[in-house]
Write an enzyme that holds these catalytic residues in place. Structure first.
Site, PDB file in Angstrom:
ATOM      1  N   ASP A  21       0.834  -1.208   0.000  1.00  0.00           N
ATOM      2  CA  ASP A  21       0.000   0.000   0.000  1.00  0.00           C
ATOM      3  C   ASP A  21       0.865   1.252   0.000  1.00  0.00           C
ATOM      4  O   ASP A  21       1.985   1.236   0.518  1.00  0.00           O
ATOM      5  CB  ASP A  21      -0.906  -0.027   1.248  1.00  0.00           C
ATOM      6  CG  ASP A  21      -2.056   0.956   1.125  1.00  0.00           C
ATOM      7  OD1 ASP A  21      -2.284   1.505   0.028  1.00  0.00           O
ATOM      8  OD2 ASP A  21      -2.739   1.181   2.144  1.00  0.00           O
ATOM      9  N   TRP A  26       2.909   7.910  -2.405  1.00  0.00           N
ATOM     10  CA  TRP A  26       4.341   8.053  -2.657  1.00  0.00           C
ATOM     11  C   TRP A  26       4.556   8.875  -3.937  1.00  0.00           C
ATOM     12  O   TRP A  26       5.378   9.789  -3.962  1.00  0.00           O
ATOM     13  CB  TRP A  26       4.963   6.658  -2.804  1.00  0.00           C
ATOM     14  CG  TRP A  26       6.445   6.638  -2.992  1.00  0.00           C
ATOM     15  CD1 TRP A  26       7.396   6.575  -2.024  1.00  0.00           C
ATOM     16  CD2 TRP A  26       7.151   6.660  -4.244  1.00  0.00           C
ATOM     17  NE1 TRP A  26       8.652   6.560  -2.582  1.00  0.00           N
ATOM     18  CE2 TRP A  26       8.534   6.617  -3.945  1.00  0.00           C
ATOM     19  CE3 TRP A  26       6.752   6.712  -5.588  1.00  0.00           C
ATOM     20  CZ2 TRP A  26       9.507   6.616  -4.937  1.00  0.00           C
ATOM     21  CZ3 TRP A  26       7.731   6.717  -6.573  1.00  0.00           C
ATOM     22  CH2 TRP A  26       9.088   6.669  -6.236  1.00  0.00           C
ATOM     23  N   ARG A  34      -0.056   8.835 -10.212  1.00  0.00           N
ATOM     24  CA  ARG A  34      -0.133   7.601  -9.403  1.00  0.00           C
ATOM     25  C   ARG A  34       0.612   6.422 -10.041  1.00  0.00           C
ATOM     26  O   ARG A  34       1.225   5.613  -9.349  1.00  0.00           O
ATOM     27  CB  ARG A  34      -1.606   7.238  -9.178  1.00  0.00           C
ATOM     28  CG  ARG A  34      -2.354   8.256  -8.333  1.00  0.00           C
ATOM     29  CD  ARG A  34      -3.833   7.851  -8.202  1.00  0.00           C
ATOM     30  NE  ARG A  34      -3.968   6.544  -7.600  1.00  0.00           N
ATOM     31  CZ  ARG A  34      -3.937   6.305  -6.297  1.00  0.00           C
ATOM     32  NH1 ARG A  34      -3.788   7.304  -5.463  1.00  0.00           N
ATOM     33  NH2 ARG A  34      -4.063   5.100  -5.839  1.00  0.00           N
ATOM     34  N   HIS A  38       3.113   3.029  -8.912  1.00  0.00           N
ATOM     35  CA  HIS A  38       2.968   1.593  -9.203  1.00  0.00           C
ATOM     36  C   HIS A  38       4.226   1.059  -9.891  1.00  0.00           C
ATOM     37  O   HIS A  38       4.694  -0.022  -9.584  1.00  0.00           O
ATOM     38  CB  HIS A  38       1.740   1.342 -10.073  1.00  0.00           C
ATOM     39  CG  HIS A  38       0.452   1.744  -9.419  1.00  0.00           C
ATOM     40  ND1 HIS A  38       0.177   1.471  -8.103  1.00  0.00           N
ATOM     41  CD2 HIS A  38      -0.635   2.418  -9.888  1.00  0.00           C
ATOM     42  CE1 HIS A  38      -1.019   1.953  -7.797  1.00  0.00           C
ATOM     43  NE2 HIS A  38      -1.529   2.531  -8.857  1.00  0.00           N
ATOM     44  N   THR A  67     -10.676  -6.597  -5.544  1.00  0.00           N
ATOM     45  CA  THR A  67     -11.931  -6.454  -6.294  1.00  0.00           C
ATOM     46  C   THR A  67     -12.374  -4.993  -6.267  1.00  0.00           C
ATOM     47  O   THR A  67     -12.889  -4.472  -7.249  1.00  0.00           O
ATOM     48  CB  THR A  67     -12.999  -7.368  -5.649  1.00  0.00           C
ATOM     49  OG1 THR A  67     -12.415  -8.661  -5.469  1.00  0.00           O
ATOM     50  CG2 THR A  67     -14.235  -7.487  -6.501  1.00  0.00           C
ATOM     51  N   GLU A  68     -12.112  -4.326  -5.139  1.00  0.00           N
ATOM     52  CA  GLU A  68     -12.509  -2.917  -4.996  1.00  0.00           C
ATOM     53  C   GLU A  68     -11.697  -1.992  -5.904  1.00  0.00           C
ATOM     54  O   GLU A  68     -12.132  -0.892  -6.221  1.00  0.00           O
ATOM     55  CB  GLU A  68     -12.349  -2.461  -3.533  1.00  0.00           C
ATOM     56  CG  GLU A  68     -13.329  -3.091  -2.543  1.00  0.00           C
ATOM     57  CD  GLU A  68     -12.937  -4.514  -2.103  1.00  0.00           C
ATOM     58  OE1 GLU A  68     -11.782  -4.945  -2.357  1.00  0.00           O
ATOM     59  OE2 GLU A  68     -13.806  -5.208  -1.521  1.00  0.00           O
ATOM     60  N   ASN A  69     -10.497  -2.443  -6.312  1.00  0.00           N
ATOM     61  CA  ASN A  69      -9.643  -1.592  -7.160  1.00  0.00           C
ATOM     62  C   ASN A  69     -10.257  -1.275  -8.531  1.00  0.00           C
ATOM     63  O   ASN A  69      -9.835  -0.340  -9.206  1.00  0.00           O
ATOM     64  CB  ASN A  69      -8.252  -2.215  -7.361  1.00  0.00           C
ATOM     65  CG  ASN A  69      -7.363  -2.113  -6.131  1.00  0.00           C
ATOM     66  OD1 ASN A  69      -6.470  -2.909  -5.920  1.00  0.00           O
ATOM     67  ND2 ASN A  69      -7.597  -1.098  -5.301  1.00  0.00           N
ATOM     68  N   ARG A  72     -11.304   2.316  -9.308  1.00  0.00           N
ATOM     69  CA  ARG A  72     -10.350   3.400  -9.597  1.00  0.00           C
ATOM     70  C   ARG A  72     -10.552   3.888 -11.036  1.00  0.00           C
ATOM     71  O   ARG A  72     -11.137   3.186 -11.863  1.00  0.00           O
ATOM     72  CB  ARG A  72      -8.919   2.885  -9.421  1.00  0.00           C
ATOM     73  CG  ARG A  72      -8.679   2.505  -7.992  1.00  0.00           C
ATOM     74  CD  ARG A  72      -7.239   2.247  -7.716  1.00  0.00           C
ATOM     75  NE  ARG A  72      -7.073   2.082  -6.280  1.00  0.00           N
ATOM     76  CZ  ARG A  72      -5.934   2.075  -5.644  1.00  0.00           C
ATOM     77  NH1 ARG A  72      -4.823   2.225  -6.311  1.00  0.00           N
ATOM     78  NH2 ARG A  72      -5.882   1.930  -4.351  1.00  0.00           N
ATOM     79  N   ARG A 195      -5.503  -1.493   8.431  1.00  0.00           N
ATOM     80  CA  ARG A 195      -6.725  -2.254   8.127  1.00  0.00           C
ATOM     81  C   ARG A 195      -6.334  -3.544   7.404  1.00  0.00           C
ATOM     82  O   ARG A 195      -5.243  -3.660   6.873  1.00  0.00           O
ATOM     83  CB  ARG A 195      -7.618  -1.459   7.154  1.00  0.00           C
ATOM     84  CG  ARG A 195      -8.294  -0.259   7.704  1.00  0.00           C
ATOM     85  CD  ARG A 195      -9.223   0.320   6.629  1.00  0.00           C
ATOM     86  NE  ARG A 195      -8.496   0.749   5.449  1.00  0.00           N
ATOM     87  CZ  ARG A 195      -7.853   1.901   5.341  1.00  0.00           C
ATOM     88  NH1 ARG A 195      -7.847   2.743   6.353  1.00  0.00           N
ATOM     89  NH2 ARG A 195      -7.217   2.215   4.229  1.00  0.00           N
TER      90      ARG A 195
HETATM   91  C1  FPP Z   1      -1.491   0.116  -3.419  1.00  0.00           C
HETATM   92  O1  FPP Z   1      -1.132   1.462  -3.489  1.00  0.00           O
HETATM   93  C2  FPP Z   1      -1.014  -0.652  -4.552  1.00  0.00           C
HETATM   94  C3  FPP Z   1      -1.795  -1.303  -5.463  1.00  0.00           C
HETATM   95  C4  FPP Z   1      -3.261  -1.298  -5.411  1.00  0.00           C
HETATM   96  C5  FPP Z   1      -1.219  -2.041  -6.594  1.00  0.00           C
HETATM   97  C6  FPP Z   1       0.047  -2.783  -6.326  1.00  0.00           C
HETATM   98  C7  FPP Z   1       0.677  -3.058  -7.629  1.00  0.00           C
HETATM   99  C8  FPP Z   1       1.998  -3.028  -7.904  1.00  0.00           C
HETATM  100  C9  FPP Z   1       3.034  -2.808  -6.890  1.00  0.00           C
HETATM  101  C10 FPP Z   1       2.494  -3.208  -9.286  1.00  0.00           C
HETATM  102  C11 FPP Z   1       2.244  -4.477 -10.001  1.00  0.00           C
HETATM  103  C12 FPP Z   1       2.359  -5.702  -9.201  1.00  0.00           C
HETATM  104  C13 FPP Z   1       3.035  -6.814  -9.516  1.00  0.00           C
HETATM  105  C14 FPP Z   1       2.863  -7.985  -8.628  1.00  0.00           C
HETATM  106  C15 FPP Z   1       3.919  -6.930 -10.683  1.00  0.00           C
HETATM  107  P1  FPP Z   1      -2.286   2.518  -3.638  1.00  0.00           P
HETATM  108  O2  FPP Z   1      -2.424   2.836  -5.097  1.00  0.00           O
HETATM  109  O3  FPP Z   1      -3.514   2.031  -2.970  1.00  0.00           O
HETATM  110  O4  FPP Z   1      -1.664   3.749  -2.868  1.00  0.00           O
HETATM  111  P2  FPP Z   1      -2.443   4.853  -2.028  1.00  0.00           P
HETATM  112  O5  FPP Z   1      -3.123   4.168  -0.891  1.00  0.00           O
HETATM  113  O6  FPP Z   1      -1.333   5.750  -1.577  1.00  0.00           O
HETATM  114  O7  FPP Z   1      -3.385   5.533  -2.971  1.00  0.00           O
END
Ligand code: FPP
Length: 250
Positions: A21, A26, A34, A38, A67-69, A72, A195
């Site tokens: 997370d 970041w 964003r 990633h 699933t919630e993603n 976005r 959480r």
């Molecule tokens: C959470 O940060 C991160 C994710 C929902 C995606 C994680 C994916 C990767 C690290 C890249 C691809 C993965 C692999 C396994 C190759 P957030 O976007 O929720 O950050 P925030 O809470 O600061 O908004």
């Protein structure tokens, strides 16, 4: 002293699960979109996977897409899906060289065809690797998983191949996506959030939880080792008293 040198390799968790997370925050802190977060998060995935395999962790589960993603913005979802395809294609050789088997949990049937195909190819190519299993949770939600398991068990009851009295905790575990995989002894969440967010609800019943303020793109080998040390400093009592444990020498 470096945290890695203090870890007792005879008391490692067999399975570590991570809620990655903080990519978005970041990126924002660096004045970038964003997706930049990633992309940098992939570096952490690489480093932690390598560190876990090297130290002797048997199963590493990463929450890559919930699933919630899907809620976005479409641009972010698409970027995440292409990042997954690119990363898997690029890293398949490293997985082979390091004897790492790839698996997924979650409803992969709803992923874009290209993503699903790249995943299937990597899963098939790495299926005989035995050093460590890397499990990506994709389009995963624990409530979905438990609901699906319940449906499958209900079918056994409906076709009379099972009696309600025969349902045990093991029956449920065997119908989850994680069937055959030991429960994680350690769950790590980065970015200061405390959480569980619908992740492995059944499987983390006894897990130690480690929350770190480090944002996922900054999470490095040293942070992973610190989490393992933190885990080793805790006493896992499973409802027993400390005295009972010391007399059992657990
Ligand atoms: C959470 O940060 C991160 C994710 C929902 C995606 C994680 C994916 C990767 C690290 C890249 C691809 C993965 C692999 C396994 C190759 P957030 O976007 O929720 O950050 P925030 O809470 O600061 O908004």
């Amino acid at each position: 002293m470096e945290p890695g040198s203090q870890i007792d390799i005879n008391r490692l968790p067999r399975h570590v699960a991570i809620i990655m997370d903080g990519n978005g925050r970041w990126a924002k802190a660096h004045g970038k979109p964003r997706v930049f977060g990633h992309r940098n998060g992939v570096k952490s995935v690489r480093e932690v996977t390598e560190a876990a395999a090297e130290i002797g962790i048997q199963y590493l589960t990463l929450y890559a897409f919930s699933t919630e993603n899907w809620n976005r913005p479409a641009t972010e979802v698409n970027a995440l899906m292409s990042l997954l395809v690119q990363t898997i294609r690029k890293e398949i050789r490293t997985l082979q060289e390091n004897q790492i088997r790839l698996q997924t949990i979650g409803d992969c049937s709803r992923l874009p065809k290209k993503t699903a195909a790249a995943l299937e190819e990597a899963i098939e190519a790495t299926r005989h690797n035995e050093r460590m299993t890397l499990i990506l949770a994709l389009n995963y939600s624990a409530k979905w998983e438990i609901t699906e398991a319940t449906r499958k068990i209900a079918k056994h009851i409906a076709d009379a191949s099972m009696l309600p009295e025969q349902i045990t905790e093991q029956t449920i575990a065997e119908h989850l996506n994680t069937a055959g995989i030991p429960d994680p002894e350690l769950l790590i969440r980065t970015s200061g959030e405390t959480r569980i967010s619908n992740f492995l609800l059944w499987q983390i019943a006894y897990s130690e939880l480690v929350f770190t303020p480090v944002m996922w793109p900054d999470f490095r080998r040293q942070h992973f080792q610190e989490a393992l040390l933190d885990y080793q400093h805790r006493e896992r009592r499973f409802g027993k008293t400390s005295d009972q444990l010391s007399s059992q020498n657990v």
